[in-house]
Design a protein around this motif. Structure first.
Motif, short mmCIF file in Angstrom:
data_model
loop_
_atom_site.label_atom_id
_atom_site.label_comp_id
_atom_site.label_asym_id
_atom_site.label_seq_id
_atom_site.Cartn_x
_atom_site.Cartn_y
_atom_site.Cartn_z
N HIS A 72 0.85 -1.20 0.00
CA HIS A 72 0.00 0.00 0.00
C HIS A 72 0.88 1.25 0.00
N HIS A 74 1.85 3.80 1.67
CA HIS A 74 2.32 4.56 2.83
C HIS A 74 3.84 4.62 2.76
N HIS A 77 6.31 1.95 3.40
CA HIS A 77 6.24 0.75 2.54
C HIS A 77 6.80 0.98 1.14
N HIS A 173 -7.31 -0.22 5.78
CA HIS A 173 -6.20 0.64 6.23
C HIS A 173 -5.85 1.64 5.13
N ASP A 192 0.18 -4.12 6.37
CA ASP A 192 -0.30 -3.51 7.62
C ASP A 192 -1.70 -3.99 7.97
#
Ligand SMILES: [Zn+2]
Ligand SMILES: [Zn+2]
Length: 331
Positions: A72, A74, A77, A173, A192
């Motif tokens: 994802h 973020h 990551h 998330h 996550d």
């Protein structure tokens, strides 16, 4: 630093600067001709040097990476994806729904900042708190590092040579979060989505799906159905009992929803007013809203909104807008 999970799958711990999580776990998968990485870690020289050092421990260099799968968008990551792509020419895979998040995280426009401020104002956040929105988001402004090569929908199989990874779309998330499932070894790379101790932040924001908490719970039930022996999370430690952890996380959100309803006490309240009455960070023994840092206070408002939205969909809560402020009521 490198842990071999099974033959051909390795865990690397990549440091995140000034963050209590300390590391992002990224995974290296050996193939026939090249290697696959799942996530890359935070964009810093320390993280970059750490990856190089750890790869060298197993005789691999960045030019050997052929595919990078991002769970994802973020920063902890995908931060290093640009630098690794530059050296390796690896193909970048990300879920289609994450493409937009990926872009806005880099190209923070005035429009986007304004949209977020309007959003918080609508939910009762006082004007003097809005400064806390701008600084962290604007601080992320950077040139786009690399465009994705393959957009995933969920349900695909990514062949890495020795292993076939099934893409499991797990929104919640973030809108395009994915887990990867390896059926022969019964391994779940959980990103996550499912972590062994902390619960991932589930927030309703202008960039989220319509009902992120509802999506998250459904995504938990999706992975609970898989036959899993080992869960490889993106933070904290490897664990095994996935159904037990899924149940604990669902319970955590039920308790939080109950606390929110209690705080509302059948009065009309804004999400901001409710967030002020809730105890946050239960994993750390519970912190009062007033004791949170300004940025954490805003994410507490977004998390409260995710609960209010899920409870609206379930018919427990209604909302009314008056003078450009949204009020919620427990019915
Ligand atoms: Zn995340
Ligand atoms: Zn993370």
């Amino acid at each position: 630093m490198v842990t071999q999970i099974v033959a051909g799958i390795y865990q690397l711990k990549v440091p995140i600067p000034n963050n209590p999580l300390e590391n992002t776990n990224i995974y290296l998968i050996q193939g026939d001709k090249n290697y696959t990485l799942i996530d890359t870690g935070w964009d810093s020289n320390t993280a970059f040097n750490s990856i190089n050092r750890q790869l060298a421990e197993v005789g691999v260099g960045l030019p050997d990476i052929g595919q990078i799968i991002i769970t994802h968008a973020h920063f902890d990551h995908f931060g290093l994806v640009g630098r690794i792509k530059e050296i390796s020419g690896a193909k970048i895979y990300i879920h289609d729904k994450e493409k937009e998040v990926f872009r806005t995280r880099y190209e923070v426009t005035e429009d986007f900042l304004h949209q977020v401020e309007v959003w918080f104002t609508l939910n009762g956040v006082p004007a003097e708190m809005l400064g806390a929105v701008r600084a962290p988001i604007a601080g992320f402004r950077k040139p786009l590092p690399a465009a994705p090569d393959v957009l995933l929908q969920g349900g695909e199989t990514i062949a890495t040579g020795k292993f076939n990874l099934q893409v499991v779309w797990t929104p919640g998330h973030s809108p395009g979060h994915i887990c990867l499932y390896e059926p022969t070894q019964k391994i779940l790379f959980s990103g996550d989505h499912v972590l062994p101790v902390i619960t991932p932040n589930i927030s309703l924001t202008p960039a989220a799906t319509n009902n992120p908490l509802g999506d998250f719970i459904n995504s938990l039930l999706t992975v609970k159905k898989l036959a899993v022996d080992i869960v490889l999370p993106a933070h904290e430690n490897i664990f095994r009992d996935l159904p037990k952890r899924v149940d604990e996380i669902i319970r955590h959100h039920e308790v939080r929803s109950a606390e929110i309803l209690k705080a509302m006490n059948r009065q009309e309240m804004t999400a901001y007013q409710i967030a002020e009455l809730v105890t946050w960070m239960p994993e750390q023994g519970g912190i009062k809203y007033a004791d949170l840092k300004p940025v954490a206070q805003l994410s507490a408002v977004s998390e409260t909104l995710a609960h209010l939205k899920a409870m609206s969909v379930d018919g427990k809560v209604t909302s009314v807008t008056r003078d450009n402020i949204v009020y919620y009521k427990y019915i």
